[in-house]
Write a protein that holds these residues in place. Structure first.
Motif, mmCIF file in Angstrom:
data_model
loop_
_atom_site.group_PDB
_atom_site.id
_atom_site.type_symbol
_atom_site.label_atom_id
_atom_site.label_comp_id
_atom_site.label_asym_id
_atom_site.label_seq_id
_atom_site.Cartn_x
_atom_site.Cartn_y
_atom_site.Cartn_z
ATOM 1 N N UNK A 6 3.511 -29.716 79.226
ATOM 2 C CA UNK A 6 2.067 -29.514 79.309
ATOM 3 C C UNK A 6 1.456 -29.551 77.920
ATOM 4 N N UNK A 7 0.427 -30.363 77.781
ATOM 5 C CA UNK A 7 -0.318 -30.442 76.527
ATOM 6 C C UNK A 7 -1.662 -29.782 76.789
ATOM 7 N N UNK A 8 -1.973 -28.710 76.046
ATOM 8 C CA UNK A 8 -3.200 -27.950 76.323
ATOM 9 C C UNK A 8 -4.449 -28.752 75.963
ATOM 10 N N UNK A 9 -5.600 -28.355 76.534
ATOM 11 C CA UNK A 9 -6.853 -29.035 76.188
ATOM 12 C C UNK A 9 -7.141 -28.921 74.699
ATOM 13 N N UNK A 10 -7.625 -30.021 74.138
ATOM 14 C CA UNK A 10 -7.954 -30.099 72.716
ATOM 15 C C UNK A 10 -8.987 -31.206 72.554
ATOM 16 N N UNK A 11 -9.583 -31.339 71.377
ATOM 17 C CA UNK A 11 -10.504 -32.469 71.178
ATOM 18 C C UNK A 11 -9.768 -33.781 71.438
ATOM 19 N N UNK A 12 -10.316 -34.609 72.274
ATOM 20 C CA UNK A 12 -9.671 -35.858 72.658
ATOM 21 C C UNK A 12 -8.847 -35.733 73.921
ATOM 22 N N UNK A 13 -8.551 -34.481 74.331
ATOM 23 C CA UNK A 13 -7.796 -34.216 75.559
ATOM 24 C C UNK A 13 -8.571 -33.148 76.330
ATOM 25 N N UNK A 14 -9.692 -33.501 76.948
ATOM 26 C CA UNK A 14 -10.560 -32.469 77.521
ATOM 27 C C UNK A 14 -9.895 -31.590 78.572
ATOM 28 N N UNK A 15 -9.140 -32.136 79.477
ATOM 29 C CA UNK A 15 -8.533 -31.309 80.517
ATOM 30 C C UNK A 15 -7.068 -31.027 80.271
ATOM 31 N N UNK A 16 -6.547 -31.421 79.116
ATOM 32 C CA UNK A 16 -5.118 -31.289 78.855
ATOM 33 C C UNK A 16 -4.355 -32.406 79.546
ATOM 34 N N UNK A 17 -3.066 -32.455 79.331
ATOM 35 C CA UNK A 17 -2.205 -33.471 79.941
ATOM 36 C C UNK A 17 -0.961 -32.810 80.511
ATOM 37 N N UNK A 18 -0.424 -33.420 81.527
ATOM 38 C CA UNK A 18 0.863 -33.006 82.062
ATOM 39 C C UNK A 18 1.750 -34.243 82.059
ATOM 40 N N UNK A 19 2.791 -34.211 81.231
ATOM 41 C CA UNK A 19 3.735 -35.325 81.148
ATOM 42 C C UNK A 19 4.932 -34.964 82.018
ATOM 43 N N UNK A 20 5.167 -35.730 83.062
ATOM 44 C CA UNK A 20 6.216 -35.409 84.021
ATOM 45 C C UNK A 20 7.599 -35.639 83.426
ATOM 46 N N UNK A 21 8.552 -34.876 83.892
ATOM 47 C CA UNK A 21 9.914 -34.922 83.368
ATOM 48 C C UNK A 21 10.557 -36.287 83.566
ATOM 49 N N UNK A 22 10.126 -37.033 84.570
ATOM 50 C CA UNK A 22 10.719 -38.346 84.815
ATOM 51 C C UNK A 22 10.357 -39.356 83.723
#
Length: 147
Positions: A6-22
């Motif tokens: 999980x990448x938390x919300x930050x400038x440029x990533x408004x809602x954060x990101x979830x990078x799946x394990x696959x």
């Protein structure tokens, strides 16, 4: 690796990101450096790879910014992070994941606003010139034959 990154919300990533394990590939190997038998037998070094070019978690704009900003670190669109500073494999896995999150967050951040040029104020210029005059007068007193 079962849990997503999980990448938390930050400038440029408004809602954060979830990078799946696959989307990740983890490889383990012997860490280098001193340590003797522990280093030679334990696969504690972690190499975490993520195919940023093919990731489904990124929008097209984010992918373009990421590929541009990390162009020097990518090999065919794959970002690889190493971690071998800890003795345990688990701590190295966490360190590699933290490094990957930091790299992605920094790469997706928008560029800083350009600096607006400013000029010194009138008072600042006067103070600077007055300080130069005082310093000049002090040095004048050090000359031989001054009386």
């Amino acid at each position: 690796m079962a849990d997503p990154l999980r990448i938390p919300p930050a400038p440029g990533i408004p809602g954060g990101l979830v990078l799946h394990a696959s989307e990740f590939t983890e490889r383990f190997s012997h860490a280098g450096g001193p340590g003797g038998q522990g280093v030679n037998t334990a696969d504690s070094r972690v190499q975490l790879s993520w195919d940023a070019a093919a990731s489904v978690a990124l929008s097209d704009a984010q992918r373009a910014r990421l590929l541009t900003n990390l162009a020097g670190r990518l090999a065919e669109g794959v970002l690889t992070v190493d971690a071998s500073e800890h003795r345990s494999q688990r701590r190295n896995r966490d360190a590699a994941r933290d490094r990957l999150v930091a790299l992605v967050t920094e790469a997706l951040a928008p560029p800083p606003r350009p600096r607006r040029p400013t000029r010194p104020s009138v008072g600042a210029r006067e103070r600077r010139l007055e300080a130069k005059r005082r310093r000049s007068a002090l040095k004048e007193t050090r000359r031989p034959g001054w009386d």
